[in-house]
Design a protein around this motif. Sequence first.
Motif, PDB file in Angstrom:
ATOM      1  N   GLY A  30     101.649  29.408 -49.511  1.00  0.00           N
ATOM      2  CA  GLY A  30     102.079  29.794 -48.641  1.00  0.00           C
ATOM      3  C   GLY A  30     103.609  29.876 -48.215  1.00  0.00           C
ATOM      4  N   PHE A  31     103.042  28.560 -47.127  1.00  0.00           N
ATOM      5  CA  PHE A  31     104.295  28.300 -46.296  1.00  0.00           C
ATOM      6  C   PHE A  31     104.956  27.424 -46.951  1.00  0.00           C
ATOM      7  N   SER A  32     104.605  26.477 -48.481  1.00  0.00           N
ATOM      8  CA  SER A  32     105.467  25.503 -48.899  1.00  0.00           C
ATOM      9  C   SER A  32     106.592  25.835 -50.466  1.00  0.00           C
ATOM     10  N   ALA A  33     107.638  25.498 -50.033  1.00  0.00           N
ATOM     11  CA  ALA A  33     108.389  25.046 -51.604  1.00  0.00           C
ATOM     12  C   ALA A  33     107.647  24.016 -51.886  1.00  0.00           C
ATOM     13  N   MET A  34     107.452  24.086 -53.509  1.00  0.00           N
ATOM     14  CA  MET A  34     106.668  23.594 -54.550  1.00  0.00           C
ATOM     15  C   MET A  34     107.751  22.815 -55.437  1.00  0.00           C
ATOM     16  N   ALA A  35     107.574  21.346 -55.720  1.00  0.00           N
ATOM     17  CA  ALA A  35     108.191  21.015 -56.442  1.00  0.00           C
ATOM     18  C   ALA A  35     107.025  19.871 -57.386  1.00  0.00           C
ATOM     19  N   TRP A  36     108.283  19.821 -59.066  1.00  0.00           N
ATOM     20  CA  TRP A  36     107.565  19.248 -59.635  1.00  0.00           C
ATOM     21  C   TRP A  36     108.939  17.759 -59.321  1.00  0.00           C
ATOM     22  N   PHE A  37     108.308  16.480 -60.426  1.00  0.00           N
ATOM     23  CA  PHE A  37     109.131  15.723 -60.029  1.00  0.00           C
ATOM     24  C   PHE A  37     108.869  14.813 -60.953  1.00  0.00           C
ATOM     25  N   ARG A  38     109.486  14.071 -62.034  1.00  0.00           N
ATOM     26  CA  ARG A  38     108.613  12.209 -62.702  1.00  0.00           C
ATOM     27  C   ARG A  38     109.427  11.460 -62.622  1.00  0.00           C
ATOM     28  N   GLN A  39     109.010  10.703 -62.683  1.00  0.00           N
ATOM     29  CA  GLN A  39     109.706   9.170 -63.503  1.00  0.00           C
ATOM     30  C   GLN A  39     108.928   8.585 -64.114  1.00  0.00           C
ATOM     31  N   VAL A  40     110.047   7.333 -64.641  1.00  0.00           N
ATOM     32  CA  VAL A  40     109.159   6.804 -65.737  1.00  0.00           C
ATOM     33  C   VAL A  40     109.992   5.533 -65.154  1.00  0.00           C
ATOM     34  N   PRO A  41     108.805   4.086 -65.599  1.00  0.00           N
ATOM     35  CA  PRO A  41     109.441   2.313 -65.184  1.00  0.00           C
ATOM     36  C   PRO A  41     110.402   2.356 -65.332  1.00  0.00           C
ATOM     37  N   GLY A  42     110.756   1.835 -63.651  1.00  0.00           N
ATOM     38  CA  GLY A  42     112.220   1.283 -63.996  1.00  0.00           C
ATOM     39  C   GLY A  42     113.363   2.006 -63.174  1.00  0.00           C
ATOM     40  N   LYS A  43     112.719   3.584 -63.387  1.00  0.00           N
ATOM     41  CA  LYS A  43     113.423   4.425 -62.964  1.00  0.00           C
ATOM     42  C   LYS A  43     113.356   5.092 -61.572  1.00  0.00           C
ATOM     43  N   GLU A  44     114.861   5.831 -61.315  1.00  0.00           N
ATOM     44  CA  GLU A  44     114.144   6.817 -60.172  1.00  0.00           C
ATOM     45  C   GLU A  44     113.375   8.158 -60.309  1.00  0.00           C
ATOM     46  N   ARG A  45     112.554   7.894 -59.498  1.00  0.00           N
ATOM     47  CA  ARG A  45     112.069   9.526 -59.745  1.00  0.00           C
ATOM     48  C   ARG A  45     112.684  10.656 -60.243  1.00  0.00           C
ATOM     49  N   SER A 104     116.298  18.367 -54.397  1.00  0.00           N
ATOM     50  CA  SER A 104     116.102  16.918 -55.377  1.00  0.00           C
ATOM     51  C   SER A 104     115.915  15.997 -54.957  1.00  0.00           C
ATOM     52  N   ASP A 105     115.611  15.765 -53.408  1.00  0.00           N
ATOM     53  CA  ASP A 105     115.381  14.346 -53.179  1.00  0.00           C
ATOM     54  C   ASP A 105     113.970  13.813 -52.644  1.00  0.00           C
ATOM     55  N   THR A 106     113.554  13.877 -52.589  1.00  0.00           N
ATOM     56  CA  THR A 106     112.176  12.454 -52.604  1.00  0.00           C
ATOM     57  C   THR A 106     111.536  12.823 -50.782  1.00  0.00           C
ATOM     58  N   SER A 107     113.227  12.167 -50.014  1.00  0.00           N
ATOM     59  CA  SER A 107     112.601  12.213 -48.658  1.00  0.00           C
ATOM     60  C   SER A 107     112.524  13.488 -48.221  1.00  0.00           C
ATOM     61  N   ASP A 108     113.156  14.441 -48.920  1.00  0.00           N
ATOM     62  CA  ASP A 108     112.930  15.560 -48.156  1.00  0.00           C
ATOM     63  C   ASP A 108     111.318  16.291 -48.834  1.00  0.00           C
ATOM     64  N   PHE A 109     110.664  15.743 -49.660  1.00  0.00           N
ATOM     65  CA  PHE A 109     109.116  16.006 -49.504  1.00  0.00           C
ATOM     66  C   PHE A 109     108.188  15.508 -48.965  1.00  0.00           C
ATOM     67  N   HIS A 110     107.225  16.000 -48.069  1.00  0.00           N
ATOM     68  CA  HIS A 110     106.014  15.020 -47.201  1.00  0.00           C
ATOM     69  C   HIS A 110     104.834  15.200 -47.681  1.00  0.00           C
ATOM     70  N   PHE A 111     104.851  16.247 -49.260  1.00  0.00           N
ATOM     71  CA  PHE A 111     103.221  15.643 -49.155  1.00  0.00           C
ATOM     72  C   PHE A 111     103.313  15.588 -51.076  1.00  0.00           C
ATOM     73  N   TRP A 112     103.045  14.850 -51.439  1.00  0.00           N
ATOM     74  CA  TRP A 112     102.438  14.575 -53.086  1.00  0.00           C
ATOM     75  C   TRP A 112     101.044  14.550 -53.608  1.00  0.00           C
TER      76      TRP A 112
END
Length: 122
Positions: A30-45, A104-112
């Motif tokens: 409950g203390f975290s914003a949660m996101a889904w990301f996706r990544q394909v080979p050769g591309k940015e997450r 939307s910035d991956t560097s803002d997320f500390h847990f994966w």
Amino acid sequence: QLQLVESGGGLAQPGGSLRLSCAASGLKLGFSAMAWFRQVPGKEREAVLCITTTGGISSYVDSVKGRFTISRDNAKSTVNLDMNNLKPEDTAVYYCAASVACSSDTSDFHFWGQGTQVTVSS
């Protein structure tokens, strides 16, 4: 330390559906914003959808609007991604991630999570 584990990936046919789940442990979800990301080979997450602690939703990919839905259950410490009308271009490794706020910035997320493969093919 917050730990995230995704499940629910796999093979789906075009037009089919899958539900991805992310189970959190270690800290109250409950203390975290949660996101889904996706990544394909050769591309940015890339960020797909994010949900705040109070249920506010941010969408970052136009092509999934109307097809993908994010939801969370703080009592069960889970976040889900419901994917409908899947298309081959949705094929990717999907990751859930936690942060203090949606971004939307991956560097803002500390847990994966470790990621789960989604393949859309006939």
